[in-house]
Structures are given as structure tokens and as C-alpha cells.
Design a protein around this motif. Structure first.
Motif, PDB file in Angstrom:
ATOM      1  N   THR A  89       0.974  -0.975  -0.252  1.00 28.63           N
ATOM      2  CA  THR A  89      -0.040   0.153  -0.015  1.00 28.63           C
ATOM      3  C   THR A  89       0.419   1.178  -0.064  1.00 28.63           C
ATOM      4  O   THR A  89       0.555   1.935  -0.798  1.00 28.63           O
ATOM      5  N   THR A  90       2.052   1.478   0.732  1.00 29.39           N
ATOM      6  CA  THR A  90       2.624   2.521   0.890  1.00 29.39           C
ATOM      7  C   THR A  90       3.343   2.304  -0.239  1.00 29.39           C
ATOM      8  O   THR A  90       3.503   3.912  -0.501  1.00 29.39           O
ATOM      9  N   SER A  91       4.277   2.048  -0.815  1.00 32.62           N
ATOM     10  CA  SER A  91       4.416   1.912  -1.529  1.00 32.62           C
ATOM     11  C   SER A  91       3.704   1.811  -3.563  1.00 32.62           C
ATOM     12  O   SER A  91       4.003   3.152  -4.079  1.00 32.62           O
ATOM     13  N   VAL A  92       2.496   1.936  -3.656  1.00 28.40           N
ATOM     14  CA  VAL A  92       1.179   2.077  -4.026  1.00 28.40           C
ATOM     15  C   VAL A  92       1.159   3.936  -4.514  1.00 28.40           C
ATOM     16  O   VAL A  92       1.356   3.913  -5.463  1.00 28.40           O
ATOM     17  N   VAL A  93       1.033   4.092  -3.503  1.00 26.02           N
ATOM     18  CA  VAL A  93       0.836   5.344  -2.322  1.00 26.02           C
ATOM     19  C   VAL A  93       1.736   6.506  -3.847  1.00 26.02           C
ATOM     20  O   VAL A  93       1.143   6.823  -3.786  1.00 26.02           O
ATOM     21  N   ILE A  94       2.932   6.019  -3.393  1.00 28.02           N
ATOM     22  CA  ILE A  94       4.503   7.056  -3.965  1.00 28.02           C
ATOM     23  C   ILE A  94       4.270   7.018  -5.037  1.00 28.02           C
ATOM     24  O   ILE A  94       4.916   7.372  -5.844  1.00 28.02           O
ATOM     25  N   GLY A  95       3.981   4.964  -5.570  1.00 32.14           N
ATOM     26  CA  GLY A  95       4.118   5.188  -6.794  1.00 32.14           C
ATOM     27  C   GLY A  95       2.551   6.213  -8.175  1.00 32.14           C
ATOM     28  O   GLY A  95       3.011   6.626  -8.720  1.00 32.14           O
ATOM     29  N   VAL A  96       1.824   5.581  -7.284  1.00 34.78           N
ATOM     30  CA  VAL A  96       1.098   6.826  -7.779  1.00 34.78           C
ATOM     31  C   VAL A  96       0.792   8.162  -8.022  1.00 34.78           C
ATOM     32  O   VAL A  96       0.536   9.074  -9.142  1.00 34.78           O
ATOM     33  N   PHE A  97       2.341   8.729  -6.852  1.00 34.06           N
ATOM     34  CA  PHE A  97       2.219  10.403  -7.065  1.00 34.06           C
ATOM     35  C   PHE A  97       2.795  10.188  -7.651  1.00 34.06           C
ATOM     36  O   PHE A  97       2.584  11.362  -8.854  1.00 34.06           O
ATOM     37  N   PHE A  98       4.035   9.451  -8.416  1.00 30.96           N
ATOM     38  CA  PHE A  98       4.813  10.895  -8.899  1.00 30.96           C
ATOM     39  C   PHE A  98       4.305   9.478 -10.449  1.00 30.96           C
ATOM     40  O   PHE A  98       5.218  10.252 -11.881  1.00 30.96           O
ATOM     41  N   THR A  99       3.452   9.325 -10.881  1.00 27.06           N
ATOM     42  CA  THR A  99       2.905   8.398 -11.899  1.00 27.06           C
ATOM     43  C   THR A  99       1.671   9.673 -12.312  1.00 27.06           C
ATOM     44  O   THR A  99       2.414  10.222 -13.221  1.00 27.06           O
ATOM     45  N   ILE A 100       1.179  10.262 -11.897  1.00 25.61           N
ATOM     46  CA  ILE A 100       0.483  11.463 -12.646  1.00 25.61           C
ATOM     47  C   ILE A 100       1.765  12.741 -11.685  1.00 25.61           C
ATOM     48  O   ILE A 100       1.981  13.453 -12.911  1.00 25.61           O
ATOM     49  N   VAL A 101       2.535  13.029 -11.666  1.00 26.40           N
ATOM     50  CA  VAL A 101       3.659  13.299 -11.804  1.00 26.40           C
ATOM     51  C   VAL A 101       4.263  13.195 -12.929  1.00 26.40           C
ATOM     52  O   VAL A 101       4.408  14.515 -14.030  1.00 26.40           O
ATOM     53  N   CYS A 102       4.896  12.643 -13.578  1.00 25.10           N
ATOM     54  CA  CYS A 102       5.253  12.556 -15.356  1.00 25.10           C
ATOM     55  C   CYS A 102       3.732  12.536 -16.058  1.00 25.10           C
ATOM     56  O   CYS A 102       4.142  12.875 -17.260  1.00 25.10           O
ATOM     57  N   LEU A 103       2.630  12.393 -16.359  1.00 24.82           N
ATOM     58  CA  LEU A 103       1.294  12.223 -16.683  1.00 24.82           C
ATOM     59  C   LEU A 103       1.504  13.554 -17.181  1.00 24.82           C
ATOM     60  O   LEU A 103       1.644  14.608 -18.249  1.00 24.82           O
ATOM     61  N   VAL A 104       1.814  14.540 -16.070  1.00 31.72           N
ATOM     62  CA  VAL A 104       1.001  15.885 -15.838  1.00 31.72           C
ATOM     63  C   VAL A 104       2.502  17.235 -16.321  1.00 31.72           C
ATOM     64  O   VAL A 104       2.207  17.745 -17.050  1.00 31.72           O
ATOM     65  N   PHE A 105       3.517  16.506 -15.999  1.00 33.35           N
ATOM     66  CA  PHE A 105       4.895  17.338 -16.766  1.00 33.35           C
ATOM     67  C   PHE A 105       5.443  16.602 -18.064  1.00 33.35           C
ATOM     68  O   PHE A 105       6.692  16.914 -18.071  1.00 33.35           O
ATOM     69  N   GLY A 106       4.955  15.831 -17.817  1.00 31.58           N
ATOM     70  CA  GLY A 106       5.737  14.641 -20.090  1.00 31.58           C
ATOM     71  C   GLY A 106       5.973  15.818 -21.027  1.00 31.58           C
ATOM     72  O   GLY A 106       7.079  14.909 -21.322  1.00 31.58           O
ATOM     73  N   ASN A 107       5.082  16.644 -21.306  1.00 27.96           N
ATOM     74  CA  ASN A 107       5.925  17.618 -21.690  1.00 27.96           C
ATOM     75  C   ASN A 107       7.007  18.072 -22.421  1.00 27.96           C
ATOM     76  O   ASN A 107       7.432  18.877 -22.336  1.00 27.96           O
TER      77      ASN A 107
END
Length: 480
Positions: free
Chosen positions: A335-353
Motif C-alpha cells: 500500500t505504501t509503495s503503491v501510494v508513492i508510485g501513484v504520486f510519481f505517475t501523476i507527476v510524469c503525466l502532468v509534466f511529461g511534455n
């Protein structure tokens, strides 16, 4: 009567929730105590590689591709061998520390220096003959020439691995890994302004960027040597000994077997970068793919911290014979690892460009990185799952099974699918990355099945709250 019963039910539910929160908090403290120093050390250390890539990327796109080839192929190859062989030091030092044979830890450390130094020296031709090697592999001449030149700069840098990797295992076995985290933070703090000074102030270009990397890397080695030799490990380091040259063959055998297991996973990305070098626009393909892989790798350093925590926590709870505590620890870890993973996934999607422009001024490379940002986000999310599952399996003593799963999922599924999608389906770099993600996803599914199946249940001893297990726990405590 109904109101009284209702109040009692609410009261019991509140107590259960409160108890659960307390258990989660306690388990999280145990996890972060192990994971945090490892995460800090890995993120800071890998950060120097990322910073160097960024400086070189703003110098020349050809040099960026050359650096990417060397860093992801030859350096990762050598690093994989040394990490695997250094893990033998962790095993031997851990056993010696547990058996209270503290004096042997210093001897094992010296033996590992000898073995790793000789091994790395045997690998030197990969760096000395970088240009002809990359030409032989079919890379473009300009990229191969740049990679060959950068390979020479990596020679003084990679020799620090002989000392840093083994000393970190030596210190970790004594639960002194926090010092490694602090040293790594200082390394990154030194590396950034030093790179700017050499590249932008003195205008030394690639030489300046690589020189800064060499200096900051050796800073870690010297700092750890000073810590160990300076009296902070009085029981485990008693000075140099000729005993380090005795019984060295068993260490070599253990080092080789450990090296093979680790390398299977580390070389996966290297082969994919090599495949990217055969694309139509190899310079752009290698540069963009390497940038994404290094961003992915940087976030993966966090996940490796949780892998280490999973190994320790699962092994501890299984050793105590508490199945419920083991399962609860797995749930909190994932659960802890997935929460951190979701956060960085969102960062990659938002700042991908925009991510690509941190590493290069080349618009084509930056656009390719932007096109890959969705796949990068998926990789980041998968990163948060499979390292923890691997750590759980390793903590349960199933290293051999994990190695077989890695071999099948990465080399028999991921790479062939990536090659087919990249070349036959003409998806190019996207196809290679899709294949990589399929391999990782398949591995995650296999590890999840193994964790949930009866194959892992034999490692779960009876829970401490079961009547039949009270005597077992007493016996276990007696043996401990």
C-alpha cells in the motif's frame, strides 16, 4: 436494548479502527526505519548520473546519445557484476555479525576488495575499446566515437564501485546504513555546483561534466573509508590482515553466483537501449529512451528501498513464526509503495511534455520523450509493485524462484515482444518500451500469484494467536 446494542457495536468498531491505525503506524515505523536510509542513499547517488546526463545533453545531442550508450550498456554491465558480487559481502558480513564473529567482517571486506578489483580489471577492455565495440554492435559512427571517448572517462569513476558497494554492504550488516545516506546527500550537493563550475564557468564541456562525476563519486569512497578506518567501527575493522588472501576461492564462487542473479535484472534495460540503437534515427531514439529510462531508474531507487525493507520485515516475521504479522506487513508495504508510485505517475503525466528539456535542447529528442511520457508513467506505477513482491519472496527464502521468473518474464517475453513491436510493427522506441512493460507486468502477476498461492503458504508458520502455536513460539524463542 437496540440503542445499547447499537452503541456497543459502534464502540467496538471504533476500537477496531483505532487498533488498526495503531498497527499500521507501528508497522510503517518499522518499514521506514529500514527503507529510508536506503532510499536516500540510492536516490542521491543515482542523482549524480542524472545530473551529468542533463549537463551533457545541453552540450550536444551526439554526446548525449554516446553517454546514454556507455551509461546504460557498459557501465550498467560492470555495475551489475559488481553489485551482484558485492552482495556476497552482505551475506558473509551478515552471518559473521549475527554469529558475533565481528573481527571476520573486516577480513571479508578486504577479500571482497581483492575479488571485485580483479573482476573490474578484467572488464576494462569494454571501456578501453569502447568505439570499436559499439561499431561492432552496429551503432552509428558518430555515436560510437563519442561513446568511446566517454568510456575512457568512466574508467576512473567505476573503480570507486569496488570500494563503495562493498563498504555499504559492510556498514549495512551492522545497521549503520544511515551514514551512507548522509554521505550520498553530500555527494549530490557537491556534484551539482561542481558540474556547473566545470561545464558553464570553465567551459570544459564533456570533460568538465565527466570530471565532476569522477570527483563526486570518489568523495563517497573516501568518506566511507575515513568512517571505517577512523574508529567508528572498532569491533568490525581491526586493520589490514594477510588473512584476506586466504580461503578466497569460496568468496569468488559465492560472488559469481550472486552476480549472475542480479545481472539478469539489471541488464534487461541495457539490451533494450541496444535495440533502440538500431532504429532509423538512432541518435534521437537512444537519447530519448535513455532519458526516460534514467527518470524511471531514479524513481526505481525509491522502490529498491522498499524491496530491502520487504526482505527484512518478512524475514523477521517469518522467523518469529507469526503468519498474521507477515501478511499484515506485506499489505502495509505494498500500500505504501503503491501510494508513492501513484504520486510519481501523476507527476510524469502532468509534466511529461516538459521533462525532456531538463536533459537536452534538441526539440526532436524532447518531443520523443514527451511521446513516451505515458509509457514512462505506466513503468513508474509498475515500479511500485514488483520490487516489493520480489522483496517478499526473497524474504521468504525464494531467491531461486524469483531468478527463474525474472529470466522468463524479461528475456523470453519482454525483449522478444519489444523487438517485434519495435521492428515488425514499426512502433520503434514505443514498441520496445511496451515490450519492457509487458515483461514487468508479467513478472508482477507471477510474483502476486506466488505470494497468494499455496507455494508461499509453507513459509507462513502458524499465527501467534492460534493455540497450537504458543508452544512453537516458545520453542523458537528458546532456540534464538
Amino acid at each position: 436494548m437496540d440503542n445499547g446494542m447499537h452503541e456497543k457495536l459502534l464502540s467496538s468498531e471504533e476500537k477496531a479502527v483505532g487498533h488498526l491505525k495503531e498497527r499500521v503506524y507501528d508497522e510503517s515505523k518499522k518499514i521506514w526505519r529500514v527503507a529510508l536510509p536506503g532510499i536516500i542513499a540510492r536516490v542521491a547517488s543515482f542523482g549524480t548520473i542524472i545530473v551529468t546526463q542533463s549537463f551533457i545533453g545541453h552540450i550536444s545531442s551526439i554526446d548525449l546519445a554516446g553517454y546514454a550508450l556507455v551509461q546504460t550498456l557498459t557501465v550498467r554491465f560492470a555495475n551489475g557484476v559488481l553489485i551482484g558480487m558485492s552482495s556476497a559481502t552482505e551475506t558473509l558480513c551478515g552471518q559473521a555479525y549475527g554469529a558475533r564473529q565481528n573481527h571476520m567482517m573486516g577480513i571479508y571486506l578486504q577479500r571482497s576488495w581483492i575479488v571485485d578489483f580483479l573482476t573490474l580489471t578484467l572488464l576494462l577492455p569494454l571501456f578501453i575499446f569502447g568505439t570499436p565495440l559499439f561499431k561492432l554492435l552496429g551503432e552509428e559512427e558518430g555515436i560510437a566515437t563519442s561513446a568511446g571517448y566517454i568510456s575512457w572517462w568512466f574508467i576512473p569513476m567505476i573503480y570507486n564501485f569496488v570500494f563503495t558497494l562493498t563498504m555499504q554492504m559492510f556498514l549495512q550488516a551492522q545497521s549503520k546504513n544511515s551514514i551512507v545516506a548522509w554521505i550520498s546527500i553530500v555527494q549530490l550537493i557537491i556534484h551539482v555546483p561542481l558540474s556547473w563550475l566545470f561545464v558553464h564557468y570553465f567551459h570544459w564541456g564533456v570533460d568538465g561534466a565527466m570530471g565532476a562525476l569522477v570527483i563526486s563519486s570518489w568523495f563517497v569512497a573516501f568518506a566511507e573509508i575515513i568512517y571505517i578506518f577512523g574508529g567508528w567501527c572498532p569491533q568490525t575493522w581491526t586493520g589490514f590482515s594477510t588473512a584476506a588472501f586466504k580461503d578466497i576461492l569460496p568468496v569468488i564462487k559465492l560472488s559469481i553466483s550472486s552476480g549472475i542473479m542480479v545481472c539478469l535484472e539489471l541488464w534487461y534495460n541495457s539490451i533494450l537501449v541496444l535495440l533502440a540503437g538500431y532504429m532509423r534515427n538512432a541518435e534521437v531514439a537512444i537519447s530519448a529512451f535513455s532519458i526516460c529510462l534514467n527518470i524511471n531508474g531514479w524513481e526505481f531507487m525509491i522502490c529498491l528501498g522498499f524491496l530491502g525493507a520487504a526482505c527484512v520485515r518478512i524475514a523477521n516475521e517469518l522467523g518469529r513464526g507469526d503468519a498474521k504479522a507477515t501478511k499484515f506487513s506485506i499489505k502495509v508495504l505494498i500500500t505504501t509503495s503503491v501510494v508513492i508510485g501513484v504520486f510519481f505517475t501523476i507527476v510524469c503525466l502532468v509534466f511529461g511534455n516538459r521533462i525532456g528539456y531538463l536533459f537536452t535542447n534538441d526539440v526532436e529528442v524532447a518531443d520523443t520523450v514527451s511521446d513516451l511520457s505515458l509509457l514512462l508513467a505506466i513503468s513508474v506505477l509498475l515500479n511500485s509493485i514488483y520490487p516489493v513482491l520480489s522483496g517478499v519472496a526473497v524474504g521468504a527464502g525464494m531467491q531461486g524462484t524469483v531468478a527463474i521468473i525474472n529470466l522468463c518474464c524479461f528475456y523470453l517475453i519482454g525483449i522478444p515482444i519489444g523487438a517485434l513491436l519495435g521492428y515488425v510493427a514499426n512502433l520503434e522506441v514505443k514498441g520496445i518500451w511496451i515490450g519492457m512493460n509487458i515483461g514487468i507486468f508479467t513478472q508482477s502477476v507471477a510474483l502476486s500469484y506466488m505470494k497468494a498461492s499455496e507455494r508461499l503458504q509453507r513459509y507462513y508458520l502458524k499465527s501467534s494467536d492460534e493455540p497450537n502455536n504458543i508452544n512453537n513460539n516458545n520453542n523458537n524463542n528458546g532456540h534464538a
